[in-house]
Design a protein around this motif. Structure first.
Motif, PDB file in Angstrom:
ATOM      1  N   UNK A 122       7.983   1.087  12.658  1.00 52.40           N
ATOM      2  CA  UNK A 122       8.465   0.552  11.384  1.00 52.40           C
ATOM      3  C   UNK A 122       9.103  -0.823  11.514  1.00 52.40           C
ATOM      4  N   UNK A 123       9.436  -1.375  10.367  1.00 47.72           N
ATOM      5  CA  UNK A 123       9.943  -2.746  10.308  1.00 47.72           C
ATOM      6  C   UNK A 123      11.463  -2.789  10.300  1.00 47.72           C
ATOM      7  N   UNK A 124      12.028  -3.677  11.115  1.00 45.50           N
ATOM      8  CA  UNK A 124      13.460  -3.956  11.136  1.00 45.50           C
ATOM      9  C   UNK A 124      13.623  -5.430  10.765  1.00 45.50           C
ATOM     10  N   UNK A 125      14.211  -5.696   9.627  1.00 46.16           N
ATOM     11  CA  UNK A 125      14.321  -7.073   9.159  1.00 46.16           C
ATOM     12  C   UNK A 125      15.291  -7.887  10.009  1.00 46.16           C
ATOM     13  N   UNK A 126      16.387  -7.264  10.424  1.00 50.20           N
ATOM     14  CA  UNK A 126      17.374  -7.965  11.242  1.00 50.20           C
ATOM     15  C   UNK A 126      17.946  -7.014  12.274  1.00 50.20           C
ATOM     16  N   UNK A 127      17.915  -7.435  13.528  1.00 55.51           N
ATOM     17  CA  UNK A 127      18.544  -6.701  14.628  1.00 55.51           C
ATOM     18  C   UNK A 127      19.705  -7.541  15.142  1.00 55.51           C
ATOM     19  N   UNK A 128      20.915  -7.004  15.022  1.00 55.09           N
ATOM     20  CA  UNK A 128      22.111  -7.705  15.483  1.00 55.09           C
ATOM     21  C   UNK A 128      22.614  -7.038  16.757  1.00 55.09           C
ATOM     22  N   UNK A 129      22.646  -7.779  17.854  1.00 60.15           N
ATOM     23  CA  UNK A 129      23.349  -7.332  19.059  1.00 60.15           C
ATOM     24  C   UNK A 129      24.749  -7.950  18.980  1.00 60.15           C
ATOM     25  N   UNK A 130      25.754  -7.125  18.744  1.00 59.03           N
ATOM     26  CA  UNK A 130      27.090  -7.691  18.528  1.00 59.03           C
ATOM     27  C   UNK A 130      27.584  -8.452  19.750  1.00 59.03           C
ATOM     28  N   UNK A 131      27.255  -7.953  20.940  1.00 58.05           N
ATOM     29  CA  UNK A 131      27.492  -8.681  22.191  1.00 58.05           C
ATOM     30  C   UNK A 131      26.637  -8.026  23.268  1.00 58.05           C
ATOM     31  N   UNK A 132      26.684  -8.550  24.472  1.00 60.10           N
ATOM     32  CA  UNK A 132      25.653  -8.210  25.449  1.00 60.10           C
ATOM     33  C   UNK A 132      26.073  -7.204  26.519  1.00 60.10           C
ATOM     34  N   UNK A 133      27.113  -6.427  26.252  1.00 61.02           N
ATOM     35  CA  UNK A 133      27.436  -5.321  27.150  1.00 61.02           C
ATOM     36  C   UNK A 133      26.396  -4.212  26.988  1.00 61.02           C
ATOM     37  N   UNK A 134      26.220  -3.437  28.047  1.00 58.82           N
ATOM     38  CA  UNK A 134      25.114  -2.481  28.097  1.00 58.82           C
ATOM     39  C   UNK A 134      25.265  -1.308  27.132  1.00 58.82           C
ATOM     40  N   UNK A 135      26.459  -1.084  26.593  1.00 62.11           N
ATOM     41  CA  UNK A 135      26.624  -0.012  25.615  1.00 62.11           C
ATOM     42  C   UNK A 135      26.237  -0.466  24.210  1.00 62.11           C
ATOM     43  N   UNK A 136      25.907  -1.742  24.086  1.00 59.90           N
ATOM     44  CA  UNK A 136      25.504  -2.295  22.798  1.00 59.90           C
ATOM     45  C   UNK A 136      24.030  -2.692  22.769  1.00 59.90           C
ATOM     46  N   UNK A 137      23.524  -3.161  23.892  1.00 55.23           N
ATOM     47  CA  UNK A 137      22.123  -3.621  23.925  1.00 55.23           C
ATOM     48  C   UNK A 137      21.216  -2.657  24.676  1.00 55.23           C
ATOM     49  N   UNK A 138      21.759  -1.513  25.085  1.00 56.58           N
ATOM     50  CA  UNK A 138      20.950  -0.527  25.797  1.00 56.58           C
ATOM     51  C   UNK A 138      19.722  -0.139  24.991  1.00 56.58           C
ATOM     52  N   UNK A 139      18.577  -0.096  25.637  1.00 55.90           N
ATOM     53  CA  UNK A 139      17.308   0.236  24.989  1.00 55.90           C
ATOM     54  C   UNK A 139      16.889  -0.781  23.932  1.00 55.90           C
ATOM     55  N   UNK A 140      17.557  -1.939  23.936  1.00 59.10           N
ATOM     56  CA  UNK A 140      17.151  -2.998  23.023  1.00 59.10           C
ATOM     57  C   UNK A 140      15.744  -3.486  23.301  1.00 59.10           C
ATOM     58  N   UNK A 141      15.360  -3.465  24.568  1.00 58.45           N
ATOM     59  CA  UNK A 141      13.995  -3.871  24.912  1.00 58.45           C
ATOM     60  C   UNK A 141      12.967  -2.920  24.322  1.00 58.45           C
ATOM     61  N   UNK A 142      13.275  -1.610  24.324  1.00 61.86           N
ATOM     62  CA  UNK A 142      12.356  -0.630  23.749  1.00 61.86           C
ATOM     63  C   UNK A 142      12.231  -0.811  22.238  1.00 61.86           C
ATOM     64  N   UNK A 143      13.350  -1.087  21.596  1.00 64.74           N
ATOM     65  CA  UNK A 143      13.327  -1.312  20.145  1.00 64.74           C
ATOM     66  C   UNK A 143      12.451  -2.517  19.825  1.00 64.74           C
ATOM     67  N   UNK A 144      12.606  -3.578  20.603  1.00 62.78           N
ATOM     68  CA  UNK A 144      11.804  -4.782  20.378  1.00 62.78           C
ATOM     69  C   UNK A 144      10.316  -4.528  20.676  1.00 62.78           C
ATOM     70  N   UNK A 145      10.037  -3.653  21.616  1.00 60.09           N
ATOM     71  CA  UNK A 145       8.653  -3.336  21.964  1.00 60.09           C
ATOM     72  C   UNK A 145       7.987  -2.430  20.936  1.00 60.09           C
TER      73      UNK A 145
END
Length: 331
Positions: A122-145
């Motif tokens: 599905x479509x995500x219009x905006x993805x905000x990573x509030x900051x780059x600690x691993x508890x916030x961006x974890x699995x961000x690569x999978x979401x982008x993929x």
């Protein structure tokens, strides 16, 4: 468990009840008149009944359409253990995802949550990573993929973790627009209006937490404040520069999972939330939410809800100034 919190009383249900009652009484009265006349043919009566039935169906159809329009958005505060992820879905289909959970989430549950809410791929219009600690961006690569992400916000502060590198790699391979919004930036994405309160332009903080992207997101009359992991010093800076009225928000996602390093009494007084939410794991070794935060809400009218006690928290935002809250578990 289901909870409901009404921000403001509304007379819409009462109006509908009066309308339907009046209609039904009128139908009964007129039907009586028809039966009371000796010169009324059965065919004429049948025609009249059909006309009235058509009108009644039309009224019910309009009421159902009004009911559909009441709902403006679904806000999902996912149970991510000691990670964080929030999905905002507006009535027009616009979606905003804030953070993507922990790097060591073995499910990974964020993919399952998103599949259920916006559909596979599905479509995500905006993805905000509030900051780059691993508890916030974890699995961000999978979401982008796996999903169609149109735009990504990051704070622009580099990190040395492998998780961060994987997110950057996935971002570079995606078609998403990339931005590093700063204090004062405002935009509209679909039905949402977004104001960025932090980080500061040309002034790096000493930690990822204090470089968090803080957003104030408005839909209709409802405002959500998301704090990332910003600490009290950041709150104080914002309080010194902004008017109290410009900070007031109906819903706040507390900073740093409900840690006492965030959410000062002064900050809470300025925000004046009706609902406060933190995302934390059951029995986590950080001890969040800290006792000081829980006690802070003992003297505040806002309802404090955490994913450690209730699982995923779901808020429905309605255009009639009502917020409906449901939770996954009683805890």
């Amino acid at each position: 468990m289901t909870r409901k919190y009404k921000r403001k009383k509304t007379n819409s249900n009462k109006t509908r009840s009066i309308l339907l009652t009046t209609l039904l009484v009128s139908v009964a009265f007129l039907m009586g008149l028809w039966f009371g006349k000796n010169n009324v043919s059965f065919q004429g009566l049948e025609t009249y009944v059909n006309e009235m039935s058509s009108q009644i169906r039309s009224v019910f159809s309009n009421l159902n359409e009004d009911k559909k329009r009441e709902k403006l958005a679904d806000y999902h505060f996912f149970d991510m253990d000691q990670g964080s992820s929030v999905l905002l879905e507006a009535f027009d289909g616009t979606t905003i995802l804030i953070d993507t959970g922990r790097y060591d989430d073995s499910d990974p549950r964020i993919i399952n949550y998103l599949n259920a809410e916006i559909g596979i791929g599905g479509e995500i219009d905006l993805l905000i990573f509030t900051h780059n600690d691993a508890d916030r961006i974890g699995n961000g690569d999978l979401v982008l993929d796996y999903f169609q992400v149109n735009e990504v916000w990051m704070n622009g502060m580099d990190h040395t973790s492998e998780t961060y590198s994987e997110v950057l790699d996935a971002l570079s391979e995606s078609d998403a627009i990339y931005a590093e919004p700063k204090n004062g930036y405002t935009t509209e994405i679909g039905a949402f209006s977004i104001e960025v309160l932090h980080p500061l332009e040309n002034e790096k903080q000493s930690s990822q937490n204090d470089e968090s992207i803080i957003t104030r997101i408005t839909l209709g009359d409802t405002v959500l404040m998301h704090m990332g992991d910003a600490n009290i010093a950041v709150e104080e800076r914002i309080l010194n520069e902004a008017s109290t009225a410009s900070l007031q928000s109906d819903i706040i996602v507390l900073g740093n999972h409900g840690s006492s390093t965030s959410t000062s009494k002064e900050w809470l007084q300025a925000i004046k939330p009706s609902v406060a939410i933190y995302q934390a794991g059951v029995g986590n070794h950080y001890g969040t939410p800290h006792r000081e935060i829980v006690q802070l809400f003992d003297d505040h009218p806002a309802e404090l809800l955490g994913t450690d006690n209730y699982g995923t928290i779901h808020i429905v935002v309605n255009e009639n100034n009502q917020i409906d809250i449901s939770t996954e578990d009683e805890g």
